[in-house]
Write an enzyme that holds these catalytic residues in place. Structure first.
Site, short mmCIF file in Angstrom:
data_model
loop_
_atom_site.label_atom_id
_atom_site.label_comp_id
_atom_site.label_asym_id
_atom_site.label_seq_id
_atom_site.Cartn_x
_atom_site.Cartn_y
_atom_site.Cartn_z
N CYS A 56 0.99 -1.57 0.00
CA CYS A 56 0.01 0.00 0.24
C CYS A 56 0.96 1.22 -0.11
CB CYS A 56 -0.95 -0.13 1.39
SG CYS A 56 -1.95 -1.42 1.43
N ARG A 77 4.16 0.70 -6.69
CA ARG A 77 4.20 -0.41 -5.76
C ARG A 77 3.10 -1.47 -5.87
NH1 ARG A 77 6.46 2.64 -1.02
NH2 ARG A 77 5.30 1.77 0.48
N TRP A 119 -3.27 -2.24 -1.72
CA TRP A 119 -3.10 -3.63 -2.33
C TRP A 119 -3.91 -4.80 -1.47
CZ3 TRP A 119 -0.07 -8.38 -1.57
CH2 TRP A 119 0.13 -9.00 -2.74
N ASN A 132 -1.26 1.01 6.10
CA ASN A 132 -0.25 -0.15 5.37
C ASN A 132 0.23 -1.18 6.27
OD1 ASN A 132 1.61 -1.33 3.60
ND2 ASN A 132 2.98 0.40 3.53
N LYS A 187 11.51 -13.47 -14.56
CA LYS A 187 11.03 -12.36 -15.11
C LYS A 187 10.21 -12.39 -16.08
CE LYS A 187 12.47 -9.55 -13.21
NZ LYS A 187 12.96 -10.14 -12.05
N GLU A 197 6.67 -12.96 -14.44
CA GLU A 197 6.34 -11.74 -13.86
C GLU A 197 5.40 -10.99 -14.68
OE1 GLU A 197 9.81 -10.32 -11.69
OE2 GLU A 197 8.38 -9.69 -10.43
N HIS A 212 15.26 -36.80 -15.27
CA HIS A 212 14.56 -37.44 -14.02
C HIS A 212 12.97 -36.93 -13.94
CE1 HIS A 212 18.53 -38.80 -12.70
NE2 HIS A 212 18.78 -37.71 -13.33
N LYS A 245 5.66 -3.95 -5.70
CA LYS A 245 7.13 -3.65 -5.83
C LYS A 245 7.57 -4.20 -4.37
CE LYS A 245 11.05 -2.70 -7.19
NZ LYS A 245 11.73 -3.51 -8.25
C1 AGP Z 1 11.43 -9.30 -8.65
O1 AGP Z 1 11.29 -9.08 -9.97
C2 AGP Z 1 10.08 -9.19 -7.78
N1 AGP Z 1 9.56 -8.04 -7.83
C3 AGP Z 1 10.09 -9.90 -6.54
O2 AGP Z 1 10.56 -11.40 -6.70
C4 AGP Z 1 11.31 -9.41 -5.69
O3 AGP Z 1 12.75 -9.67 -5.88
C5 AGP Z 1 10.75 -9.71 -4.15
O4 AGP Z 1 9.71 -9.49 -3.82
C6 AGP Z 1 12.01 -9.58 -3.20
O5 AGP Z 1 11.63 -8.02 -3.05
P1 AGP Z 1 13.12 -7.45 -1.80
O6 AGP Z 1 14.44 -7.59 -2.80
O7 AGP Z 1 12.56 -5.88 -1.94
O8 AGP Z 1 13.24 -7.89 -0.80
#
Ligand code: AGP
Length: 593
Positions: free
Chosen positions: A2, A27, A73, A99, A474, A477, A493, A588
């Site tokens: 949030c 975010r 969020w 938040n 990537k 996402e 395997h 984010k």
């Molecule tokens: C990565 O592209 C994602 N946004 C997510 O996996 C991120 O790396 C993860 O939430 C960890 O975030 P942080 O490094 O801020 O702890």
């Protein structure tokens, strides 16, 4: 995660709040709202959807100079207008944005319902606003009511609170979720991070856990919930400037941040090497050198970077283990009581890691935080911090932070080994990255092919397997394409059952030791109809490899192979027309467990 934006100003504040909420859109959120204190009442507007929609429903030319906005969020309760913040109490005496997550909200809600409170939303936040109203009925004092409420809440919260018709004060309280106050020329402001305030303030104070207080247009008063006298306040400045959050001609933050990778490595070298020797805090290096066991804890992309870091430290003779934070938090196995912990987090606010930090601190073990966010919860809670200096990362999909994390691990390993070759090796990486950036458009046809598929698999061995996992993340996402990464030797395997005619498989070849075995794996999937895209280092390239990259030191190949994966994901998402910087369902910074 949030977003909170608020303030008490000498000027009308609604447009500032709207603009501030937009600057926090990266975010991730699904609803938005604003509460303005004016003419003895609270003007409340909330929408399911984007901030632009909120701006459209907001009455025009509002003169309110005190207010607070929020992007939500959803955690408790679906995205909806009624569940959006700000959340008023039953008699509109208190209006709250929040938040975080209140773990004991159900029991608190039950207690309030037994006292006649009625609830309109499904949120834990409405419990806070009604609890404030209940406490105020007992105490007649806002600050005492806030203090009493904090003592009942279990969980994480950053709160901004409007009281009744009070236009002079905006109250706040904080535990485990971030909150920053900015001092401006025409008022005092608060937000979940610096970004919304950069245009208004130059001096800031970070609110820490168990602190509460209020801002007026020219003052800030902070208490700790176990003390009765206000705290001394020391403001600090931030290196962030509003230009950091500009696209400067790029179509998306993700593309900008991929192409900032060269600057990121250069800044890391400048901050940790003076041209002759490393300038790390010697105590940190000594602690890592002396550690019998090193435990890396991280999530997502940061976790994938730790997989590389583990190889570097193991090459220096260190025992290392890497755990996904959300797993270790509930199953905190420690192989060696003398372990030290390295927590890696771009945001420094990831809830899973805050949970781990609490366990580590309870056990009194040494913990080093590696983060991109100075003043973050994980920065402040650690014994030592190493900053990534990557500059603010706006796109939800982390790119330059991964580069920074891997490059920093390499520099630390160089310091442990006492060799400065790492620096010259990284300078060579910068040159190769620049070549990749120049030729990025050559990747577009491959990305377009990838974008037409529903399943894409990555193959690699050693460093390439670790990189493949990050490239797969990537792709998932931002294109929503199902993807998995496998170590080449694991295919037989089980996973090879997934391969059929036309299945896209992306393979990496970087290590002479495993070049032949991984190419055998490519043959295995080709024999079953797969379309293989091979990304190889020049000295190992063969006819037919679609992407051949200049040779660099093997241990640093992740820093260039990952860029190919980042670009492929970016261009595939572009082809699909998705929201690249703000992918669906993602935030984010994941500040709830
Ligand atoms: C990565 O592209 C994602 N946004 C997510 O996996 C991120 O790396 C993860 O939430 C960890 O975030 P942080 O490094 O801020 O702890």
């Amino acid at each position: 995660m949030c977003g909170i934006v608020g303030g008490v100003s000498l000027e009308p504040i609604s447009q500032y709040i709207i603009d501030g909420l937009k600057s926090l859109e990266y975010r991730g959120y699904d609803s938005a709202g604003i509460a303005l204190s004016m003419d003895g009442r609270i003007e409340l507007s909330r929408v399911k959807g984007r901030v632009d929609k909120l701006a459209q429903v907001l009455p025009q030319n509002l003169i309110a100079t005190t207010g607070v906005g929020h992007t939500r969020w959803a955690t408790h309760g679906e995205p909806s207008e009624i569940n959006a913040h700000p959340q008023p109490s039953m008699h509109q005496q208190f209006t709250v944005v929040h938040n975080g997550v209140i773990d004991n909200y159900r029991s608190l809600k039950k207690r309030l319902e037994n006292r006649g409170f009625q609830f309109l939303s499904e949120t834990d936040t409405e419990v806070i606003s009604n609890l404030l109203e209940f406490e105020y009925a007992q105490t007649g004092n806002v600050m005492q009511s806030i203090k009493n409420v904090m003592r009942q809440l279990v969980g994480s919260y950053a709160l901004a609170i409007l009281f009744d018709s009070d236009e002079e004060h905006l109250y706040f309280a904080k535990n485990r979720s971030p909150l920053v106050i900015g001092k401006g020329r025409d008022g005092m402001y608060l937000a979940s991070d610096y970004i919304p305030m950069l245009a208004k303030a130059k001096e800031f104070v970070t609110i820490t856990d168990h602190q509460y207080g209020y801002i007026t247009h020219n003052d800030v008063v902070i208490y700790h919930d176990e003390q009765n006298t206000p705290l001394q306040i020391s403001f600090h400045q931030t290196e962030l400037v509003s230009e950091d959050i500009q696209l400067i001609g790029y179509p998306h933050y993700m593309l900008k941040e991929i192409e900032e990778s060269t600057d990121v490595i250069r800044r890391l070298i400048d901050n940790y090497f003076d041209g002759n020797q490393y300038i790390f805090d010697a105590l940190i290096i000594e602690k890592i050198k002396a550690a019998r066991n090193i435990v890396f804890l991280a999530c997502g992309t940061s976790y994938h970077a730790c997989l590389i870091g583990r190889r570097y430290f193991r090459d220096q003779g260190k025992n290392c283990e890497v755990h996904i934070a959300s797993e270790w938090a509930f199953y905190p196995y420690i192989a060696d009581q003398d372990s030290i912990f390295i927590i890696v987090s771009q945001s420094g606010e990831t809830a899973d890691l805050i949970h781990c930090m609490e366990i580590i601190n309870e056990r009194g073990a040494t913990v080093i935080t590696i983060t991109n966010t100075k003043g973050s919860t994980l920065d402040r809670a650690a014994d030592h911090t190493l900053l990534l200096f990557a500059g603010i990362e706006i796109a939800v999909a982390s790119t330059k932070a991964y580069i920074a994390q891997v490059a920093l691990f390499a520099l630390i390993a160089g310091a442990i080994a006492g060799t400065t070759n790492t620096v010259s090796d990284l300078v060579q990486i910068i040159k190769v990255q620049k070549e990749i950036i120049k030729k990025r458009d050559s990747l577009i046809p491959h990305a377009q092919f990838i974008s037409k598929n529903s399943d894409v698999y990555f193959l690699g061995r050693g460093y390439d397997y670790d990189v493949a996992r990050e490239c797969s993340l990537k792709l998932k996402e931002i294109t929503y394409i199902h993807s998995e990464a496998f170590p080449g030797g694991e295919l037989k395997h089980g996973p090879i059952a997934l391969i059929e005619k036309g299945t896209p498989v992306i393979g990496f070849v970087s290590d002479p030791m495993t070049a032949d075995p991984i190419r055998s794996n490519f043959q295995e999937v080709c024999a079953r109809g797969a379309d293989v895209l091979i990304i190889s280092s020049k000295s190992l390239a063969r006819t037919g490899d679609q992407i051949v990259l200049p040779d660099v030191q093997l241990y640093l190949t992740p820093l260039i192979k990952v860029m190919i994966g980042q670009y492929l994901a970016y261009f595939a998402a572009l082809e699909l027309g998705y929201n690249i910087d703000k992918p669906r369902n993602l935030a984010k910074s994941v500040t709830v467990e």
